[in-house]
Design a protein around this motif. Structure first.
Motif, PDB file in Angstrom:
ATOM      1  N   LEU A  64      18.408 -17.068  33.697  1.00 39.38           N
ATOM      2  CA  LEU A  64      17.082 -17.261  32.296  1.00 39.38           C
ATOM      3  C   LEU A  64      17.562 -15.713  31.821  1.00 39.38           C
ATOM      4  CD1 LEU A  64      16.302 -17.676  29.185  1.00 39.38           C
ATOM      5  CD2 LEU A  64      14.135 -17.422  30.881  1.00 39.38           C
ATOM      6  N   LEU A  65      17.268 -14.508  32.838  1.00 38.87           N
ATOM      7  CA  LEU A  65      17.015 -12.979  33.235  1.00 38.87           C
ATOM      8  C   LEU A  65      18.570 -12.678  32.918  1.00 38.87           C
ATOM      9  CD1 LEU A  65      14.595 -12.524  35.578  1.00 38.87           C
ATOM     10  CD2 LEU A  65      14.526 -11.983  33.328  1.00 38.87           C
ATOM     11  N   PHE A  66      19.787 -13.151  33.437  1.00 40.30           N
ATOM     12  CA  PHE A  66      21.067 -13.250  33.168  1.00 40.30           C
ATOM     13  C   PHE A  66      21.901 -12.919  32.453  1.00 40.30           C
ATOM     14  CE2 PHE A  66      25.814 -13.711  34.362  1.00 40.30           C
ATOM     15  CZ  PHE A  66      26.172 -12.198  34.813  1.00 40.30           C
ATOM     16  N   SER A  67      20.748 -14.176  31.647  1.00 33.98           N
ATOM     17  CA  SER A  67      22.282 -14.564  30.531  1.00 33.98           C
ATOM     18  C   SER A  67      20.706 -14.454  29.456  1.00 33.98           C
ATOM     19  CB  SER A  67      21.790 -16.327  30.455  1.00 33.98           C
ATOM     20  OG  SER A  67      20.524 -17.170  30.389  1.00 33.98           O
ATOM     21  N   SER A  68      19.668 -13.150  29.295  1.00 30.05           N
ATOM     22  CA  SER A  68      19.517 -12.867  28.217  1.00 30.05           C
ATOM     23  C   SER A  68      19.749 -11.525  28.054  1.00 30.05           C
ATOM     24  CB  SER A  68      18.141 -12.890  28.521  1.00 30.05           C
ATOM     25  OG  SER A  68      17.137 -12.633  27.522  1.00 30.05           O
ATOM     26  N   ALA A  69      19.887 -10.944  29.590  1.00 31.16           N
ATOM     27  CA  ALA A  69      20.632  -9.586  28.969  1.00 31.16           C
ATOM     28  C   ALA A  69      21.006  -9.687  28.555  1.00 31.16           C
ATOM     29  CB  ALA A  69      20.620  -8.843  30.553  1.00 31.16           C
ATOM     30  N   LEU A  70      23.476 -10.788  29.037  1.00 23.04           N
ATOM     31  CA  LEU A  70      24.311 -10.617  28.109  1.00 23.04           C
ATOM     32  C   LEU A  70      23.987 -11.018  26.301  1.00 23.04           C
ATOM     33  CD1 LEU A  70      26.045 -12.139  30.399  1.00 23.04           C
ATOM     34  CD2 LEU A  70      26.311 -10.161  30.714  1.00 23.04           C
ATOM     35  N   LEU A  71      22.834 -11.701  26.418  1.00 25.06           N
ATOM     36  CA  LEU A  71      22.853 -11.773  25.207  1.00 25.06           C
ATOM     37  C   LEU A  71      21.989 -11.061  24.172  1.00 25.06           C
ATOM     38  CD1 LEU A  71      22.891 -14.169  23.033  1.00 25.06           C
ATOM     39  CD2 LEU A  71      20.440 -15.119  23.670  1.00 25.06           C
ATOM     40  N   GLY A  72      20.732 -10.319  24.962  1.00 26.82           N
ATOM     41  CA  GLY A  72      20.647  -8.635  24.298  1.00 26.82           C
ATOM     42  C   GLY A  72      21.621  -7.699  24.230  1.00 26.82           C
ATOM     43  N   PHE A  73      22.767  -7.698  24.964  1.00 27.79           N
ATOM     44  CA  PHE A  73      23.707  -7.010  24.927  1.00 27.79           C
ATOM     45  C   PHE A  73      24.377  -7.218  24.008  1.00 27.79           C
ATOM     46  CE2 PHE A  73      28.500  -5.832  26.059  1.00 27.79           C
ATOM     47  CZ  PHE A  73      28.531  -4.496  25.506  1.00 27.79           C
ATOM     48  N   ALA A  74      25.235  -8.397  24.144  1.00 25.91           N
ATOM     49  CA  ALA A  74      25.902  -8.993  23.110  1.00 25.91           C
ATOM     50  C   ALA A  74      25.173  -8.677  21.462  1.00 25.91           C
ATOM     51  CB  ALA A  74      26.030 -10.409  22.888  1.00 25.91           C
ATOM     52  N   SER A  75      23.943  -9.559  21.090  1.00 23.30           N
ATOM     53  CA  SER A  75      23.217  -9.486  20.011  1.00 23.30           C
ATOM     54  C   SER A  75      23.708  -7.882  18.950  1.00 23.30           C
ATOM     55  CB  SER A  75      21.737  -9.193  19.752  1.00 23.30           C
ATOM     56  OG  SER A  75      20.780  -9.261  20.730  1.00 23.30           O
ATOM     57  N   ALA A  87      13.269 -12.099  28.626  1.00 23.69           N
ATOM     58  CA  ALA A  87      13.515 -13.641  29.363  1.00 23.69           C
ATOM     59  C   ALA A  87      12.058 -12.960  29.856  1.00 23.69           C
ATOM     60  CB  ALA A  87      13.994 -13.182  29.830  1.00 23.69           C
ATOM     61  N   LEU A  88      10.821 -12.125  30.896  1.00 26.88           N
ATOM     62  CA  LEU A  88      10.126 -11.898  31.114  1.00 26.88           C
ATOM     63  C   LEU A  88       9.296 -12.051  30.098  1.00 26.88           C
ATOM     64  CD1 LEU A  88      10.637  -8.855  33.285  1.00 26.88           C
ATOM     65  CD2 LEU A  88      11.046 -11.193  34.011  1.00 26.88           C
ATOM     66  N   ILE A  89       8.937 -11.467  28.955  1.00 21.17           N
ATOM     67  CA  ILE A  89       7.807 -12.078  27.947  1.00 21.17           C
ATOM     68  C   ILE A  89       8.186 -13.520  27.845  1.00 21.17           C
ATOM     69  CG2 ILE A  89       6.853 -11.511  25.588  1.00 21.17           C
ATOM     70  CD1 ILE A  89       7.661  -8.907  25.728  1.00 21.17           C
ATOM     71  N   PHE A  90       9.240 -14.091  27.550  1.00 25.86           N
ATOM     72  CA  PHE A  90       9.390 -15.633  27.198  1.00 25.86           C
ATOM     73  C   PHE A  90       8.720 -16.950  27.782  1.00 25.86           C
ATOM     74  CE2 PHE A  90      11.825 -19.127  27.689  1.00 25.86           C
ATOM     75  CZ  PHE A  90      11.530 -20.754  26.952  1.00 25.86           C
ATOM     76  N   LEU A  91       9.166 -15.517  28.871  1.00 21.49           N
ATOM     77  CA  LEU A  91       8.927 -16.202  30.799  1.00 21.49           C
ATOM     78  C   LEU A  91       7.385 -16.760  31.040  1.00 21.49           C
ATOM     79  CD1 LEU A  91      11.007 -15.871  33.433  1.00 21.49           C
ATOM     80  CD2 LEU A  91      11.489 -17.944  32.414  1.00 21.49           C
ATOM     81  N   VAL A  92       6.359 -15.927  30.928  1.00 25.40           N
ATOM     82  CA  VAL A  92       5.300 -15.908  30.343  1.00 25.40           C
ATOM     83  C   VAL A  92       4.976 -16.526  29.000  1.00 25.40           C
ATOM     84  CG1 VAL A  92       2.479 -14.615  30.335  1.00 25.40           C
ATOM     85  CG2 VAL A  92       4.946 -14.282  31.250  1.00 25.40           C
ATOM     86  N   ILE A  93       5.136 -16.362  28.151  1.00 28.92           N
ATOM     87  CA  ILE A  93       4.879 -17.098  26.889  1.00 28.92           C
ATOM     88  C   ILE A  93       5.161 -18.685  27.212  1.00 28.92           C
ATOM     89  CG2 ILE A  93       5.197 -18.022  24.549  1.00 28.92           C
ATOM     90  CD1 ILE A  93       5.150 -14.521  23.855  1.00 28.92           C
TER      91      ILE A  93
END
Length: 170
Positions: free
Chosen positions: A75-86, A113-119
């Motif tokens: 999730l962290l890795f894919s979220s980093a890629l999604l953040g970059f792409a968006s 991703a970290l905020i999402f994991l906590v929520i």
């Protein structure tokens, strides 16, 4: 017969990793960061702070997620890629601005991703059918908010302190 009230070895390892992660986090924030920040003015010159924060993050993720640790890393890795792409797709359409999009998008994706994991851990525990839809909507809202803050936010703490100083002089 064996006593089933004894904690399992996996639980002991998770608790140990969680405690070690918290201790490393406290050392990083309370000792390493003040020492390094007193010697530099640039955020990129804090290698030991970033290293200890990353170690702390991984240990606490393992302590909290256990056997789902690799799902969290994915999730962290894919979220980093999604953040970059968006950020690249919506803000920097020029191909030469890929470095700026990476500089803003990768950290915003990791923070999202970290905020999402906590929520997700605390608030999205229900077992009904629309759980995945709630998770996707929550993640998208978090990612959009964090990306907007990273792109348009600038140094908001500096701006806020400057505003407060101007208001106190009047």
């Amino acid at each position: 017969m064996h006593d089933t009230n004894l904690p399992s070895k996996g639980l002991e390892l998770k608790k140990l990793c969680l405690i070690a992660g918290m201790m490393i986090l406290l050392i990083s924030v309370g000792i390493i960061f003040p020492i390094e920040s007193s010697k530099t003015y640039l955020i990129t010159e804090l290698p030991y702070t970033y290293l200890t924060l990353a170690i702390s993050l991984f240990l606490m993720m393992f302590g909290l997620m256990g056997k789902h640790f690799f799902k969290g890393l994915l999730l962290l890795f894919s979220s980093a890629l999604l953040g970059f792409a968006s950020i690249y797709a919506f803000y920097f359409k020029d191909p030469w601005n890929a470095l700026s999009a990476a500089w803003l998008g990768i950290p915003s994706g990791i923070i999202s991703a970290l905020i999402f994991l906590v929520i997700n851990f605390f608030f999205l525990k229900d077992k009904n059918n629309d759980k995945r839809l709630k998770q996707v909507i929550t993640y998208v809202i978090i990612l959009v908010t964090v990306c907007i803050l990273f792109v348009y936010g600038g140094d908001w703490l500096f701006e806020l302190t400057q505003y407060m100083e101007r208001e106190s002089k009047h």
